[in-house]
Every structure is written in C-alpha cells, then in structure tokens.
Design an enzyme around this catalytic site. Structure first.
Site, short mmCIF file in Angstrom:
data_model
loop_
_atom_site.label_atom_id
_atom_site.label_comp_id
_atom_site.label_asym_id
_atom_site.label_seq_id
_atom_site.Cartn_x
_atom_site.Cartn_y
_atom_site.Cartn_z
N SER A 238 -2.31 -5.24 2.28
CA SER A 238 -3.58 -4.52 2.48
C SER A 238 -3.30 -3.35 3.46
CB SER A 238 -4.42 -5.33 3.57
OG SER A 238 -3.77 -5.34 4.93
N LYS A 239 -4.34 -2.62 3.55
CA LYS A 239 -4.04 -1.12 4.05
C LYS A 239 -3.16 -1.36 5.35
CE LYS A 239 -8.09 1.48 2.56
NZ LYS A 239 -9.72 1.87 2.65
N ARG A 240 -3.54 -2.23 6.18
CA ARG A 240 -2.50 -2.40 7.23
C ARG A 240 -1.15 -2.19 6.89
NH1 ARG A 240 -1.22 -6.99 9.21
NH2 ARG A 240 -1.97 -8.44 7.55
N HIS A 241 -0.95 -2.65 5.65
CA HIS A 241 0.52 -2.52 5.54
C HIS A 241 1.00 -1.22 4.98
CE1 HIS A 241 -0.11 -6.83 4.85
NE2 HIS A 241 0.83 -6.81 5.75
N GLY A 242 -0.02 -0.13 4.95
CA GLY A 242 0.48 1.05 4.10
C GLY A 242 -0.51 1.26 2.96
#
Ligand code: GLU
Length: 466
Positions: A238-242
C-alpha cells in the site's frame, strides 16, 4: 486469432496500482503468446466510487506500459439493460427470487447468528414466499444447495467450496441496480472470456460466479488467481510502503520496460533468468508457472533493472524521455551542450531518469555554488594554481574527445608534479559544483572547452574573493 479471450477489469476508484498492472500484464502476455484477444473492461458500476479521473489514470498507465488492448475499453455502466434482462430471465426461470426482508431485519438476524456462533447467512425467508407484494425488494439468486462448487485454478490448483457456505447472493439492489458479482459474470460471458486472470482477493467470489454461470447456461471460464503483492513487512502493498501507482513510477524516472520486467518476475519465474525483453516475456510466460505464494515488492531490484534498461536504451529515446525531468528542474537545453552527449555521459551510471536529470543540470546551468567541504580538502593556492594551469592548457588545445582531454590532464600533472586526484577533483568541483560527476575528459568534451574555461575562471574568482 485463437479462441483465447482474456480481460483486465479494473474498478476506476483510483490510479492504476502496480498489482493491477501485473494482472493486466499477465493477461496481455497470455493473449499475445496465444494470439488471443485482450479486452479492457472498466468496472464502474459503483457509481459513487468510480471517477472519470480514475478511468483516465488507468488508461494512461496502461498506455505508458504499452499494454495495448484489442477490444474496449468497455464500461459496465453502459450495460445496465443487459444486466436487468438477465435478472428478469433468472426470475422468470425461478432461479432468482424477490426478497422483501428489510435491512434492519437482516442486520438483526446477522447479529443473532454471530452471537450464536453461526456463520451469518441469509436464512431463506423469501425463498419460497408465495405472495409477491408490490413493495421494495432486492433480487436474490437461488443458489443451488448441497454438494460443493469446485474449480481447477491455473495457479492455485483445485479449490472447492461447500455449497452450503454460499449465500443466496443479492443480484439486484432495491434501487434496481445490479450487484458486482452478477455484472462480472454477465460481462465475462457476453464477452466470451475463456480465461479469467485476476487478483486472488477475488477467490471467494469465484464459486458464487460459477453458480451464476451455470444457472444462466453459460460456459464457465478457466480461472487463475494471482497472489497479492506485499510490502517488505509482509503486509499488503500500500501507499504506506512507497509509491504504488504506475504513473508515479513513470514520474520517478522508471522506463516502462523496466517496470514490466520487474512485474513479470514478481511471482513468476523462468529458471534463473532476470532480464526479459517483451518478446522473451511473451515467449516464455506461462500462467501455470506463477507461484502460489504472495511476492514481496523489492524497490532495490526494480532500481537495478531500471539501471540496466537505461544503460542499454537507445540514446535518442532516452534523451526524449529525459526532457520532462529536465523541464521539471527548469533546465532548458537550448544553447547548451548536445543533449545526446549529455545522456551518453550519464547513461552508464543512472538508476532513474530523475537521477540522470539531477546529474544533467550542471551541464546546462553553471554551478551557483560549490561543495565547500570538498574544496576545503585542498589549499586555496593549490586550487588557484590548478585552475590556472587547466585554463592555460585548454585555451591552446584543440582536443574535443574525452580521451584527448584526459591526455591533457596527464600532461598538466606531469608538468606540475601533481597526482591526478589533486587536479581532477578540484576541476570537477569547479565545473559541476560538486564531486558527483562523470570523468573530467567526458565533462569537458560535453561542455566544450570554452564553457569549461569560463567555469574555471568563475571558480577562481570565487576563491580569490574569499
Ligand atoms: N474490478 C475488479 C477489481 O478491480 C476485478 C474483477 C475481476 O477481475 O473479476 O478488483
């Protein structure tokens, strides 16, 4: 054309995610390999969450990757009549029924079931209902009971669900709109899809869809459920990972072929091969060799592949691709060194076009300042002497290619008893502002002697004023 018909069916509720792009790629590869047909279908029945911007972003992502479709894009929102027609057909045949249970009632029953440790499932109140009042209702599919629904997934193998676990699915809501699983079946059947390759978050939908195919008398396609992509912490990517959007990768300076190569290897392998041209991918891809477990997204590996493709890219194409990254930095190439030469001098080392653009800036914009810590490693007198010697040598030289210019620097070292780093590093700082730059001969060859002299004189003036 073969009989094979596959589709990519994104819901336009956001940009094209790298996971979606991989699903699209697998479909596309199979279609190209088997001379089949690749169809793009936009699943926009969720009117509230679907946006035109998302549709555009998805199409843009697909086009950038070069995953061209043979038919479509088709929009589910254009097919409402078709769905309604099939709901009516199922009702007429007694394979679906009107359900008048209110939302409150259903919620109460659901809570009770949970409390009693039963799986919440529609209890069939309206299944055999004799009266059909003229009142708000949904339409439910009369799911066949008993036995199991099984299929041989091309990736996961045989998957079976006991029929009793499958609810009487709502196929049409109170407002008359069809529901997701129903639309997918009608579309896949009417588009004569032979193989459904999609994310394995849809595995649980498949048995319900199979029952619908069977009830409607449609042939059941083959299924291949592709495992998820995870972040380094093993949570769903997800966006959390980049960045997860395909277009974000374009903007970060990745080449489409690098991203495709990365994505094809994510969960699929062919021996120890890492580098696949599009043609090789098409030849070698086999959906049966897609792994059963989820894969972890590894940015380092993607960067490595991107560096490989940048290094091997046609310089002219790379120059074109680099331009937007330069404009972003307010760099204009007009009146500056030949962009092809600039690209050639940076292409060996850059991992992304962004990095390349960053390194190209100094060719077009003379340094506005210098890496003072790097300069401080040398005595001021030494620096001034080096700059003067180089200016003198360049002024009378006709050398233009890197090797000839490097030879001039050897002469300067010999004449003054300096070692190469004592000359090279200061000159690199004077020309580029910093120490991260290609070889001296290369820089000067690209900049031209005149510009190099100007920059050396500026650096000398800067030092003298200190
Ligand atoms: N629209 C679904 C999604 O974006 C895909 C459905 C399917 O491939 O069957 O997840």
């Amino acid at each position: 054309m073969s009989e094979l018909r596959v589709r990519f069916a994104p819901s336009p509720t956001g940009y094209l995610h790298v996971g979606g792009a991989r699903t699209a790629l697998f479909n596309w590869l199979l279609a190209r390999k088997q001379a089949g047909t690749f169809i793009l279908r936009i699943e926009d029945t969720d009117v509230e969450r679907s946006t035109k911007e998302s549709v555009d972003a998805i199409l843009q992502g697909m086009q950038w990757l070069g995953l061209e479709w043979d038919e479509g894009p088709f929009y589910q929102s254009d097919n409402f009549e078709l769905y309604k027609e099939h709901v009516r057909k199922l009702l007429d045949e007694g394979k679906a029924y009107k359900c008048f249970c209110s939302a409150d009632e259903l919620e109460r029953k659901r809570e009770l079931a949970m409390k009693e440790g039963r799986k919440p499932k529609y209890d069939g109140t309206c299944r055999e209902r004799a009266d059909q009042p003229d009142a708000p209702h949904v339409v439910r599919f009369r799911a066949p009971q008993g036995g199991e629904v099984a299929f041989d997934d091309l990736i996961k193998g045989r998957i079976a669900f006991p029929a009793e676990e499958l609810d009487d699915l709502v196929i049409q809501r109170t407002d008359g709109t069809p529901t997701y699983n129903f639309c997918v079946v009608i579309d896949d059947a009417s588009m004569r899809i032979t193989t459904v390759i999609r994310g394995d978050d849809h595995v649980n939908n498949t048995p319900r869809q199979i029952q619908l195919y069977q009830a409607l008398g449609f042939p059941v396609p083959q299924f291949a459920h592709v495992p998820m992509i995870l972040g380094a912490d093993k949570a769903r990517l997800s966006k959390r990972h980049g960045a997860t959007s395909v277009i974000a990768y374009r903007d970060m300076g990745f080449l489409p072929e690098a991203l495709l190569n990365y994505l094809v290897r994510l969960g699929w392998s062919h021996g120890d091969d890492e580098i696949f041209s599009l043609d090789e991918m098409i030849q070698k891809f086999d959906v049966n060799n897609v792994g059963r477990s989820a894969s972890v997204f590894n940015t380092e590996k993607l960067l490595w592949l991107n560096a490989h493709y940048i290094k091997n890219c046609d310089t002219e194409r790379l120059a074109d691709l680099l331009l937007p990254h330069l404009s972003k930095r307010d760099v204009t190439t007009l009146g500056g060194p030949d962009l092809m030469l600039v690209v050639k001098s940076l292409q060996e080392r850059a991992q992304t076009l962004e990095e390349m653009a960053e390194r190209a800036v100094f060719y077009y914009n003379a340094p506005q300042g210098y890496d003072e810590a790097a300069l401080a490693k040398f005595e001021k007198e030494h620096l001034l002497a080096v700059f003067a010697a180089v200016v003198e040598k360049l002024s009378v030289s006709t050398a233009t290619d890197p090797a000839a210019i490097d030879a001039l620097f050897k002469e300067i070292c010999n004449e003054n008893g300096w070692k190469m780093p004592q000359v090279g590093q200061p000159v690199r700082i004077a020309l580029s502002g910093g120490t991260q730059a290609p070889g001296i001969g290369e820089i000067i060859s690209v900049l031209g002697c005149e510009e190099a002299i100007r920059r050396l004189q500026d650096a000398a003036a800067f030092l003298s004023a200190k």
